[in-house]
Design an enzyme around this catalytic site. Sequence first.
Site, PDB file in Angstrom:
ATOM      1  N   ASP A   1       0.834  -1.203   0.000  1.00 13.06           N
ATOM      2  CA  ASP A   1       0.000   0.000   0.000  1.00 13.06           C
ATOM      3  C   ASP A   1       0.869   1.254   0.000  1.00 13.06           C
ATOM      4  O   ASP A   1       1.965   1.262   0.562  1.00 13.06           O
ATOM      5  CB  ASP A   1      -0.902  -0.025   1.249  1.00 13.06           C
ATOM      6  CG  ASP A   1      -2.084   0.925   1.114  1.00 13.06           C
ATOM      7  OD1 ASP A   1      -2.358   1.375  -0.014  1.00 13.06           O
ATOM      8  OD2 ASP A   1      -2.715   1.226   2.142  1.00 13.06           O
TER       9      ASP A   1
ATOM     10  N   TRP B   1       3.043   7.924  -2.506  1.00 11.31           N
ATOM     11  CA  TRP B   1       4.450   8.062  -2.904  1.00 11.31           C
ATOM     12  C   TRP B   1       4.554   9.046  -4.069  1.00 11.31           C
ATOM     13  O   TRP B   1       5.415   9.925  -4.086  1.00 11.31           O
ATOM     14  CB  TRP B   1       5.008   6.694  -3.307  1.00 11.31           C
ATOM     15  CG  TRP B   1       6.459   6.676  -3.647  1.00 11.31           C
ATOM     16  CD1 TRP B   1       7.496   6.420  -2.806  1.00 11.31           C
ATOM     17  CD2 TRP B   1       7.033   6.938  -4.946  1.00 11.31           C
ATOM     18  NE1 TRP B   1       8.686   6.503  -3.486  1.00 11.31           N
ATOM     19  CE2 TRP B   1       8.431   6.820  -4.804  1.00 11.31           C
ATOM     20  CE3 TRP B   1       6.508   7.252  -6.197  1.00 11.31           C
ATOM     21  CZ2 TRP B   1       9.309   7.007  -5.868  1.00 11.31           C
ATOM     22  CZ3 TRP B   1       7.387   7.453  -7.263  1.00 11.31           C
ATOM     23  CH2 TRP B   1       8.774   7.329  -7.083  1.00 11.31           C
TER      24      TRP B   1
ATOM     25  N   HIS C   1       2.430   3.630  -9.181  1.00 18.58           N
ATOM     26  CA  HIS C   1       2.216   2.215  -9.501  1.00 18.58           C
ATOM     27  C   HIS C   1       3.398   1.645 -10.290  1.00 18.58           C
ATOM     28  O   HIS C   1       3.812   0.508 -10.058  1.00 18.58           O
ATOM     29  CB  HIS C   1       0.901   2.027 -10.268  1.00 18.58           C
ATOM     30  CG  HIS C   1      -0.309   2.420  -9.460  1.00 18.58           C
ATOM     31  ND1 HIS C   1      -0.515   1.971  -8.173  1.00 18.58           N
ATOM     32  CD2 HIS C   1      -1.364   3.230  -9.738  1.00 18.58           C
ATOM     33  CE1 HIS C   1      -1.654   2.483  -7.703  1.00 18.58           C
ATOM     34  NE2 HIS C   1      -2.173   3.263  -8.628  1.00 18.58           N
TER      35      HIS C   1
ATOM     36  N   LEU D   1      10.266 -20.866  -5.281  1.00 16.19           N
ATOM     37  CA  LEU D   1       9.363 -19.950  -4.592  1.00 16.19           C
ATOM     38  C   LEU D   1       8.027 -19.983  -5.322  1.00 16.19           C
ATOM     39  O   LEU D   1       7.998 -20.045  -6.558  1.00 16.19           O
ATOM     40  CB  LEU D   1       9.950 -18.526  -4.662  1.00 16.19           C
ATOM     41  CG  LEU D   1       9.037 -17.354  -4.276  1.00 16.19           C
ATOM     42  CD1 LEU D   1       8.859 -17.292  -2.750  1.00 16.19           C
ATOM     43  CD2 LEU D   1       9.625 -16.021  -4.755  1.00 16.19           C
TER      44      LEU D   1
HETATM   45  C1  IPE Z   1      -5.528  -2.694  -0.328  1.00 17.75           C
HETATM   46  O1  IPE Z   1      -5.158  -1.366  -0.484  1.00 17.75           O
HETATM   47  C2  IPE Z   1      -5.555  -3.378  -1.655  1.00 17.75           C
HETATM   48  C3  IPE Z   1      -4.255  -3.536  -2.296  1.00 17.75           C
HETATM   49  C4  IPE Z   1      -3.102  -3.307  -1.750  1.00 17.75           C
HETATM   50  C5  IPE Z   1      -4.308  -4.022  -3.655  1.00 17.75           C
HETATM   51  P1  IPE Z   1      -6.234  -0.203  -0.621  1.00 17.75           P
HETATM   52  O2  IPE Z   1      -5.466   1.053  -0.724  1.00 17.75           O
HETATM   53  O3  IPE Z   1      -7.191  -0.514  -1.697  1.00 17.75           O
HETATM   54  O4  IPE Z   1      -7.016  -0.326   0.780  1.00 17.75           O
HETATM   55  P2  IPE Z   1      -7.817   0.759   1.615  1.00 17.75           P
HETATM   56  O5  IPE Z   1      -8.822   1.367   0.687  1.00 17.75           O
HETATM   57  O6  IPE Z   1      -6.833   1.751   2.103  1.00 17.75           O
HETATM   58  O7  IPE Z   1      -8.429  -0.018   2.732  1.00 17.75           O
HETATM   59  C1  IPE Z   2      -1.460   0.295  -3.495  1.00 17.13           C
HETATM   60  O1  IPE Z   2      -1.249   1.653  -3.495  1.00 17.13           O
HETATM   61  C2  IPE Z   2      -1.732  -0.268  -4.868  1.00 17.13           C
HETATM   62  C3  IPE Z   2      -3.144  -0.573  -5.129  1.00 17.13           C
HETATM   63  C4  IPE Z   2      -4.121  -0.582  -4.245  1.00 17.13           C
HETATM   64  C5  IPE Z   2      -3.509  -0.885  -6.506  1.00 17.13           C
HETATM   65  P1  IPE Z   2      -2.452   2.706  -3.478  1.00 17.13           P
HETATM   66  O2  IPE Z   2      -2.818   2.998  -4.882  1.00 17.13           O
HETATM   67  O3  IPE Z   2      -3.561   2.193  -2.620  1.00 17.13           O
HETATM   68  O4  IPE Z   2      -1.765   3.950  -2.818  1.00 17.13           O
HETATM   69  P2  IPE Z   2      -2.384   4.941  -1.733  1.00 17.13           P
HETATM   70  O5  IPE Z   2      -2.856   4.081  -0.589  1.00 17.13           O
HETATM   71  O6  IPE Z   2      -3.514   5.657  -2.388  1.00 17.13           O
HETATM   72  O7  IPE Z   2      -1.252   5.813  -1.352  1.00 17.13           O
HETATM   73 MG    MG Z   3      -4.038   2.400  -0.654  1.00 22.73          MG
END
Ligand code: IPE
Ligand code: IPE
Ligand code: MG
Length: 249
Positions: free
Chosen positions: A23, A28, A40, A134
């Site tokens: 997450d 970032w 991403h 793995l």
């Molecule tokens: C959880 O992250 C899902 C993934 C890492 C793919 P999110 O960013 O979607 O989760 P919430 O919305 O903060 O709970």
């Molecule tokens: C995790 O990073 C990747 C996915 C959920 C696809 P986020 O896109 O949730 O990044 P934040 O949480 O908004 O910073």
């Molecule tokens: Mg997130």
Amino acid sequence: MEIKAEEIKQCANKPRHVAIILDGNGRWAKKRGLPRTMGHNEGVKNVKEIVTASAEAGIRYLTIYAFSKQNWSRPSDEVGTIMSLLNATARKEINELHRNNVCLRIIGDKNDLPAEARKILENGEALTRDNTLLTLIVALSYSSRDEILRAVRSLAEDSRKGITDPGQIDETLFESRLDTAGIPDPDLVIRTSGEFRISNYLLWQSAYAEFFFAKELWPDFHRQEYYRALLDYTKRERRFGKTSEQVTP
Ligand code: IPE
Ligand code: IPE
Ligand code: MG
């Protein structure tokens, strides 16, 4: 002090299965004034680093939460970019995973994925199925509640047809219907970016997992941060409901 892969590898009580909620990609990018999609991109690079770091440290199963079923509700341009990135990464990396003896498994609702990405990933699973170094499990369009419901539906259907007696449904049979069938439960669940929640990840499978919450955003969570989490795990005492005296007599 730098932690070497070998140090983790030598630990008898290192986790067999690590599951990561990666997450913080969006934050970032935002911190740098960049579009979320750049986060991403950077996140994918870090997945490569952590896969390599896992293999070198002797981790047998690594599950990464790459895209949740709920993530489809993000703005369509972000979803589109993530799907393109998935496509490009799968095309580019699957042969290398195979060369490195890594087995690829996808969990989540594959029906939701664009047809092309689905095909590449399923071919990748077939190509790498006998690899032993793995197992890399990628959760895509994954929702733990949805996974559980799909398992329940399949058992209910068998009961209706008279194949299964509802009274015989036990944990083993139930687990055989989950996407993670055949994969041992995660020992350690790591979430990056300073959030303390599970977000619909491996709810059944994490019943006795240890948790590690890292403050770093996913693109900043590198090998050393990862190895610190693994070492932290080795110092914990897992009791599974027993007393401390029972587990370390
Ligand atoms: C959880 O992250 C899902 C993934 C890492 C793919 P999110 O960013 O979607 O989760 P919430 O919305 O903060 O709970
Ligand atoms: C995790 O990073 C990747 C996915 C959920 C696809 P986020 O896109 O949730 O990044 P934040 O949480 O908004 O910073
Ligand atoms: Mg997130």
